[in-house]
Scaffold this motif. Structure first.
Motif, PDB file in Angstrom:
ATOM      1  N   UNK A 167       5.946   3.631 -10.272  1.00 16.43           N
ATOM      2  CA  UNK A 167       7.215   5.073 -10.404  1.00 16.43           C
ATOM      3  C   UNK A 167       6.353   6.032 -11.591  1.00 16.43           C
ATOM      4  N   UNK A 168       5.603   4.788 -12.076  1.00 13.65           N
ATOM      5  CA  UNK A 168       5.499   5.304 -13.492  1.00 13.65           C
ATOM      6  C   UNK A 168       4.686   6.546 -13.278  1.00 13.65           C
ATOM      7  N   UNK A 169       3.709   6.458 -12.538  1.00  9.37           N
ATOM      8  CA  UNK A 169       2.656   7.492 -12.343  1.00  9.37           C
ATOM      9  C   UNK A 169       2.769   7.922 -10.972  1.00  9.37           C
ATOM     10  N   UNK A 170       3.623   7.774 -10.060  1.00  7.46           N
ATOM     11  CA  UNK A 170       4.071   8.459  -8.770  1.00  7.46           C
ATOM     12  C   UNK A 170       5.236   9.324  -9.007  1.00  7.46           C
ATOM     13  N   UNK A 171       5.230  10.208  -7.967  1.00  6.46           N
ATOM     14  CA  UNK A 171       6.639  10.791  -7.859  1.00  6.46           C
ATOM     15  C   UNK A 171       6.583  10.966  -5.945  1.00  6.46           C
ATOM     16  N   UNK A 213       8.402  -0.317   3.655  1.00  7.41           N
ATOM     17  CA  UNK A 213       9.901  -0.317   2.775  1.00  7.41           C
ATOM     18  C   UNK A 213       9.027   0.042   1.474  1.00  7.41           C
ATOM     19  N   UNK A 214       9.380   1.750   1.050  1.00  9.42           N
ATOM     20  CA  UNK A 214       8.948   1.304  -0.061  1.00  9.42           C
ATOM     21  C   UNK A 214       7.472   1.949  -0.284  1.00  9.42           C
ATOM     22  N   UNK A 215       6.208   1.843   0.704  1.00  7.91           N
ATOM     23  CA  UNK A 215       4.817   1.710   0.478  1.00  7.91           C
ATOM     24  C   UNK A 215       4.814   3.367   0.885  1.00  7.91           C
ATOM     25  N   UNK A 216       3.630   4.024   0.496  1.00 11.10           N
ATOM     26  CA  UNK A 216       3.415   4.199   0.875  1.00 11.10           C
ATOM     27  C   UNK A 216       2.585   5.663   1.397  1.00 11.10           C
ATOM     28  N   UNK A 217       3.396   5.990   2.755  1.00 15.63           N
ATOM     29  CA  UNK A 217       3.334   6.696   4.007  1.00 15.63           C
ATOM     30  C   UNK A 217       1.484   8.187   3.582  1.00 15.63           C
ATOM     31  N   UNK A 244      -7.734  13.904 -17.872  1.00 18.87           N
ATOM     32  CA  UNK A 244      -8.234  13.571 -15.447  1.00 18.87           C
ATOM     33  C   UNK A 244      -7.361  13.766 -14.755  1.00 18.87           C
ATOM     34  N   UNK A 245      -8.506  13.147 -13.177  1.00 19.76           N
ATOM     35  CA  UNK A 245      -7.549  13.570 -12.485  1.00 19.76           C
ATOM     36  C   UNK A 245      -7.184  11.800 -11.606  1.00 19.76           C
ATOM     37  N   UNK A 246      -6.335  11.855 -11.343  1.00 22.60           N
ATOM     38  CA  UNK A 246      -5.823  10.201 -11.135  1.00 22.60           C
ATOM     39  C   UNK A 246      -4.982  10.356  -9.560  1.00 22.60           C
ATOM     40  N   UNK A 247      -5.331   8.747  -8.772  1.00 23.72           N
ATOM     41  CA  UNK A 247      -4.844   8.547  -7.557  1.00 23.72           C
ATOM     42  C   UNK A 247      -4.588   6.895  -7.717  1.00 23.72           C
ATOM     43  N   UNK A 248      -3.139   6.873  -7.580  1.00 25.86           N
ATOM     44  CA  UNK A 248      -3.154   5.529  -7.702  1.00 25.86           C
ATOM     45  C   UNK A 248      -3.272   4.255  -6.811  1.00 25.86           C
ATOM     46  N   UNK A 249      -4.133   3.277  -6.827  1.00 23.46           N
ATOM     47  CA  UNK A 249      -4.821   2.842  -6.116  1.00 23.46           C
ATOM     48  C   UNK A 249      -3.876   1.623  -4.958  1.00 23.46           C
ATOM     49  N   UNK A 250      -2.720   1.246  -5.318  1.00 22.99           N
ATOM     50  CA  UNK A 250      -1.570   0.584  -4.607  1.00 22.99           C
ATOM     51  C   UNK A 250      -1.081   1.244  -3.261  1.00 22.99           C
ATOM     52  N   UNK A 251      -0.933   0.789  -2.777  1.00 25.83           N
ATOM     53  CA  UNK A 251       0.337   0.887  -1.449  1.00 25.83           C
ATOM     54  C   UNK A 251       1.325   1.250  -1.624  1.00 25.83           C
ATOM     55  N   UNK A 252       2.538   0.223  -2.951  1.00 27.43           N
ATOM     56  CA  UNK A 252       3.399   0.275  -3.356  1.00 27.43           C
ATOM     57  C   UNK A 252       3.801   1.398  -4.330  1.00 27.43           C
ATOM     58  N   UNK A 253       4.613   1.813  -4.150  1.00 25.62           N
ATOM     59  CA  UNK A 253       5.346   3.042  -4.999  1.00 25.62           C
ATOM     60  C   UNK A 253       5.487   2.923  -6.633  1.00 25.62           C
ATOM     61  N   UNK A 299       2.063  12.938  -6.636  1.00 27.57           N
ATOM     62  CA  UNK A 299       2.402  13.196  -5.543  1.00 27.57           C
ATOM     63  C   UNK A 299       2.746  12.756  -4.091  1.00 27.57           C
ATOM     64  N   UNK A 300       4.236  11.894  -3.714  1.00 28.25           N
ATOM     65  CA  UNK A 300       3.397  11.046  -2.581  1.00 28.25           C
ATOM     66  C   UNK A 300       4.876  10.835  -1.466  1.00 28.25           C
ATOM     67  N   UNK A 301       4.409  10.516  -0.515  1.00 28.79           N
ATOM     68  CA  UNK A 301       5.291  10.551   0.688  1.00 28.79           C
ATOM     69  C   UNK A 301       5.492   9.327   0.828  1.00 28.79           C
ATOM     70  N   UNK A 302       6.922   8.573   0.815  1.00 28.75           N
ATOM     71  CA  UNK A 302       7.325   7.084   0.864  1.00 28.75           C
ATOM     72  C   UNK A 302       8.060   6.735   2.129  1.00 28.75           C
TER      73      UNK A 302
END
Length: 221
Positions: free
Chosen positions: A155-159, A172-176, A144-153, A195-198
């Motif tokens: 590390x276990x589920x995002x790169x 700092x260290x939040x998702x842009x 299944x596809x997912x997207x982390x709800x939190x605005x904090x990065x 995949x995110x930009x932080x």
């Protein structure tokens, strides 16, 4: 001289009673009191009943102990069976993932490419339907596809693919922005992190003009 045929009163009395020098016998016997033999039988019967009761009590206690031991044995056996079943399921899931992971990787890459073509605005209408078919194929196999709800990065589920400077230390260290969706197997095993930009704090940094968007995923800016 007195006549020989005459008897004195005492002799006459003895002749009538048939005894010499004693009272006449009495026909009725005196009361002999309680029957000691009958009382002994009752005591013996009571002792037998007490012994029988004690034996039955002991047997019931043994049955209860055996029943409790059987219950404990069944509980242990059920836990062992449940543990073995869980291990078997894990082995099956692991084998299934090892066999199909290369295919999952290719399908996820295909999905990314279709999202990129769709985002360019040059895709044919049929490509949107094909992209949905790819997602359905993955879903049928537990992906299944997912997207982390939190605005904090996370590390276990995002790169973090790249960073953006910010003069706001709170960012700092939040998702842009989000570039690509993540995919997981059986709601636990991450196949491809999101995949995110932080943001990265830097004093006196110039803020970027716009946040990047997820490829082909409108609404995830």
């Amino acid at each position: 001289m007195p006549s020989e045929d005459k008897q004195c009163p005492a002799e006459a009395n003895m002749a009538e009673t048939g005894q010499e020098g004693g009272p006449a016998p009495i026909d009725d016997e005196p009361d002999a009191g309680p029957d000691i033999f009958e009382d002994g039988a009752a005591i013996s019967e009571k002792r037998h009943l007490i012994s029988l009761t004690e034996r039955l009590t002991a047997e019931i206690a043994d049955l209860r102990a055996e029943f409790a031991a059987k219950i404990r044995y069944d509980e242990v056996k059920e836990r062992q069976i449940a543990s073995m079943h869980e291990e078997l399921q894990d082995l099956r899931a692991g084998l299934h993932l090892r066999l199909l992971q290369p295919l999952f990787t290719d399908l996820i890459s295909m999905y990314d490419d279709l999202c990129g073509v769709e985002a360019s605005g040059t895709a044919a209408p049929e490509l949107a339907s094909f992209k949905d078919d790819v997602l359905e194929t993955l879903a049928r196999n537990g992906v299944s596809k997912f997207s982390v709800d939190s605005h904090e990065v996370d590390r276990a589920r995002q790169r973090v693919i790249r960073t953006a400077p910010t003069s706001d230390e709170k960012l700092d260290r939040t998702i842009r922005g989000r570039l690509r969706a993540g995919f997981e197997y059986e709601a636990g095993k991450v196949l491809r992190p999101e995949w995110v930009v932080a943001y990265r704090y830097a004093p006196n940094a110039e803020e970027p003009d716009a946040a990047p968007t997820t490829r082909g995923e409108p609404g995830n800016e």
